[in-house]
Design a protein around this motif. Structure first.
Motif, PDB file in Angstrom:
ATOM      1  N   HIS A  50       0.843  -1.191   0.000  1.00 47.11           N
ATOM      2  CA  HIS A  50       0.000   0.000   0.000  1.00 47.11           C
ATOM      3  C   HIS A  50       0.877   1.239   0.000  1.00 47.11           C
ATOM      4  CE1 HIS A  50      -3.657  -2.282   0.793  1.00 47.11           C
ATOM      5  NE2 HIS A  50      -2.884  -3.034   1.573  1.00 47.11           N
ATOM      6  N   LYS A  51       0.546   2.175  -0.895  1.00 47.48           N
ATOM      7  CA  LYS A  51       1.306   3.417  -0.979  1.00 47.48           C
ATOM      8  C   LYS A  51       1.022   4.271   0.247  1.00 47.48           C
ATOM      9  CE  LYS A  51       2.046   7.385  -3.984  1.00 47.48           C
ATOM     10  NZ  LYS A  51       1.629   8.037  -5.226  1.00 47.48           N
ATOM     11  N   ILE A  52       2.096   4.840   0.800  1.00 48.38           N
ATOM     12  CA  ILE A  52       1.918   5.738   1.941  1.00 48.38           C
ATOM     13  C   ILE A  52       2.357   7.138   1.531  1.00 48.38           C
ATOM     14  CG2 ILE A  52       2.195   3.912   3.653  1.00 48.38           C
ATOM     15  CD1 ILE A  52       5.034   5.041   4.181  1.00 48.38           C
ATOM     16  N   GLY A  53       1.627   8.121   1.983  1.00 49.03           N
ATOM     17  CA  GLY A  53       1.993   9.509   1.702  1.00 49.03           C
ATOM     18  C   GLY A  53       1.889   9.863   0.234  1.00 49.03           C
ATOM     19  N   SER A  54       2.510  10.985  -0.098  1.00 52.60           N
ATOM     20  CA  SER A  54       2.517  11.459  -1.476  1.00 52.60           C
ATOM     21  C   SER A  54       3.924  11.320  -2.037  1.00 52.60           C
ATOM     22  CB  SER A  54       2.052  12.915  -1.540  1.00 52.60           C
ATOM     23  OG  SER A  54       2.921  13.717  -0.762  1.00 52.60           O
ATOM     24  N   VAL A  55       4.165  11.885  -3.183  1.00 54.33           N
ATOM     25  CA  VAL A  55       5.473  11.799  -3.825  1.00 54.33           C
ATOM     26  C   VAL A  55       6.483  12.635  -3.050  1.00 54.33           C
ATOM     27  CG1 VAL A  55       6.763  12.283  -5.940  1.00 54.33           C
ATOM     28  CG2 VAL A  55       4.408  11.485  -6.084  1.00 54.33           C
ATOM     29  N   GLY A  56       7.617  12.031  -2.755  1.00 57.70           N
ATOM     30  CA  GLY A  56       8.728  12.771  -2.166  1.00 57.70           C
ATOM     31  C   GLY A  56       9.693  13.151  -3.274  1.00 57.70           C
ATOM     32  N   GLU A  57      10.657  13.987  -2.960  1.00 52.23           N
ATOM     33  CA  GLU A  57      11.627  14.416  -3.961  1.00 52.23           C
ATOM     34  C   GLU A  57      13.007  14.490  -3.324  1.00 52.23           C
ATOM     35  OE1 GLU A  57      11.670  18.527  -5.757  1.00 52.23           O
ATOM     36  OE2 GLU A  57      10.771  17.360  -7.375  1.00 52.23           O
ATOM     37  N   ALA A  58      14.012  14.055  -4.085  1.00 49.75           N
ATOM     38  CA  ALA A  58      15.383  14.051  -3.580  1.00 49.75           C
ATOM     39  C   ALA A  58      16.330  14.542  -4.667  1.00 49.75           C
ATOM     40  CB  ALA A  58      15.764  12.647  -3.144  1.00 49.75           C
ATOM     41  N   ASP A  59      17.541  14.913  -4.245  1.00 47.96           N
ATOM     42  CA  ASP A  59      18.554  15.389  -5.182  1.00 47.96           C
ATOM     43  C   ASP A  59      19.381  14.269  -5.791  1.00 47.96           C
ATOM     44  OD1 ASP A  59      17.896  18.114  -4.913  1.00 47.96           O
ATOM     45  OD2 ASP A  59      19.108  18.263  -3.086  1.00 47.96           O
ATOM     46  N   SER A  60      19.306  13.063  -5.225  1.00 51.15           N
ATOM     47  CA  SER A  60      20.061  11.925  -5.749  1.00 51.15           C
ATOM     48  C   SER A  60      19.290  10.637  -5.487  1.00 51.15           C
ATOM     49  CB  SER A  60      21.442  11.829  -5.080  1.00 51.15           C
ATOM     50  OG  SER A  60      21.304  11.431  -3.736  1.00 51.15           O
ATOM     51  N   ILE A  61      19.687   9.582  -6.169  1.00 52.54           N
ATOM     52  CA  ILE A  61      19.038   8.293  -5.955  1.00 52.54           C
ATOM     53  C   ILE A  61      19.290   7.787  -4.537  1.00 52.54           C
ATOM     54  CG2 ILE A  61      20.953   6.929  -6.896  1.00 52.54           C
ATOM     55  CD1 ILE A  61      18.816   5.039  -8.084  1.00 52.54           C
ATOM     56  N   VAL A  62      20.486   8.020  -4.024  1.00 47.17           N
ATOM     57  CA  VAL A  62      20.813   7.596  -2.657  1.00 47.17           C
ATOM     58  C   VAL A  62      19.925   8.318  -1.653  1.00 47.17           C
ATOM     59  CG1 VAL A  62      22.628   7.597  -0.889  1.00 47.17           C
ATOM     60  CG2 VAL A  62      23.182   6.975  -3.248  1.00 47.17           C
ATOM     61  N   GLU A  63      19.752   9.622  -1.846  1.00 47.15           N
ATOM     62  CA  GLU A  63      18.889  10.396  -0.954  1.00 47.15           C
ATOM     63  C   GLU A  63      17.437   9.937  -1.066  1.00 47.15           C
ATOM     64  OE1 GLU A  63      17.745  15.022   0.122  1.00 47.15           O
ATOM     65  OE2 GLU A  63      18.744  14.594  -1.773  1.00 47.15           O
ATOM     66  N   ALA A  64      16.978   9.614  -2.268  1.00 53.31           N
ATOM     67  CA  ALA A  64      15.608   9.126  -2.457  1.00 53.31           C
ATOM     68  C   ALA A  64      15.381   7.850  -1.654  1.00 53.31           C
ATOM     69  CB  ALA A  64      15.326   8.887  -3.937  1.00 53.31           C
ATOM     70  N   TYR A  65      16.332   6.917  -1.734  1.00 53.41           N
ATOM     71  CA  TYR A  65      16.201   5.682  -0.968  1.00 53.41           C
ATOM     72  C   TYR A  65      16.238   5.956   0.531  1.00 53.41           C
ATOM     73  CZ  TYR A  65      16.793   2.820  -5.181  1.00 53.41           C
ATOM     74  OH  TYR A  65      16.629   2.215  -6.402  1.00 53.41           O
ATOM     75  N   GLU A  66      17.160   6.778   0.980  1.00 55.53           N
ATOM     76  CA  GLU A  66      17.271   7.068   2.412  1.00 55.53           C
ATOM     77  C   GLU A  66      15.988   7.700   2.951  1.00 55.53           C
ATOM     78  OE1 GLU A  66      19.582   6.008   4.488  1.00 55.53           O
ATOM     79  OE2 GLU A  66      20.533   5.061   2.761  1.00 55.53           O
ATOM     80  N   LYS A  67      15.490   8.717   2.254  1.00 54.41           N
ATOM     81  CA  LYS A  67      14.258   9.384   2.689  1.00 54.41           C
ATOM     82  C   LYS A  67      13.070   8.427   2.626  1.00 54.41           C
ATOM     83  CE  LYS A  67      15.164  14.228   1.551  1.00 54.41           C
ATOM     84  NZ  LYS A  67      14.725  15.349   0.690  1.00 54.41           N
ATOM     85  N   GLY A  68      13.012   7.616   1.579  1.00 51.63           N
ATOM     86  CA  GLY A  68      11.902   6.683   1.417  1.00 51.63           C
ATOM     87  C   GLY A  68      11.866   5.618   2.495  1.00 51.63           C
ATOM     88  N   PHE A  69      13.021   5.015   2.784  1.00 53.34           N
ATOM     89  CA  PHE A  69      13.052   3.995   3.838  1.00 53.34           C
ATOM     90  C   PHE A  69      12.779   4.606   5.208  1.00 53.34           C
ATOM     91  CE2 PHE A  69      15.597   1.461   0.697  1.00 53.34           C
ATOM     92  CZ  PHE A  69      14.634   0.477   0.523  1.00 53.34           C
ATOM     93  N   GLU A  70      13.249   5.815   5.425  1.00 55.49           N
ATOM     94  CA  GLU A  70      12.960   6.492   6.686  1.00 55.49           C
ATOM     95  C   GLU A  70      11.457   6.720   6.837  1.00 55.49           C
ATOM     96  OE1 GLU A  70      14.018  10.588   9.134  1.00 55.49           O
ATOM     97  OE2 GLU A  70      14.894  10.265   7.165  1.00 55.49           O
TER      98      GLU A  70
END
Length: 85
Positions: A50-70
């Motif tokens: 199930h999708k949680i929240g809305s779309v997040g945005e990051a400056d790099s793929i590493v940051e996207a994964y870190e923010k997403g897992f958090e």
């Protein structure tokens, strides 16, 4: 936690186990914004994600994964449970 890359094409998907849940972070490079938008999905292995929240945005793929897992861990730790139905 043992993160695994499960898709590597126009979109990148990484998964991780956290407690009794599975977290998926889906991202892909957006050339117009020069950003990595990402979505987070949480579920149990026996239940649809199930999708949680809305779309997040990051400056790099590493940051996207870190923010997403958090975000996924915070969702699970917040007492929410994805049970399907």
């Amino acid at each position: 936690m043992a993160r695994r890359q499960i898709e590597n094409s126009h979109r990148q998907v990484m998964e991780d186990d956290y407690r009794d849940h599975l977290i998926h972070v889906v991202t892909g490079y957006e050339i117009r914004s020069d950003k990595w938008p990402f979505h987070v999905y949480v579920g149990l292995r026996i239940v649809d994600m199930h999708k949680i929240g809305s779309v997040g945005e990051a400056d790099s793929i590493v940051e996207a994964y870190e923010k997403g897992f958090e975000a996924g861990r915070m969702f699970i730790d917040g007492g929410f449970s994805v049970r399907g139905g």
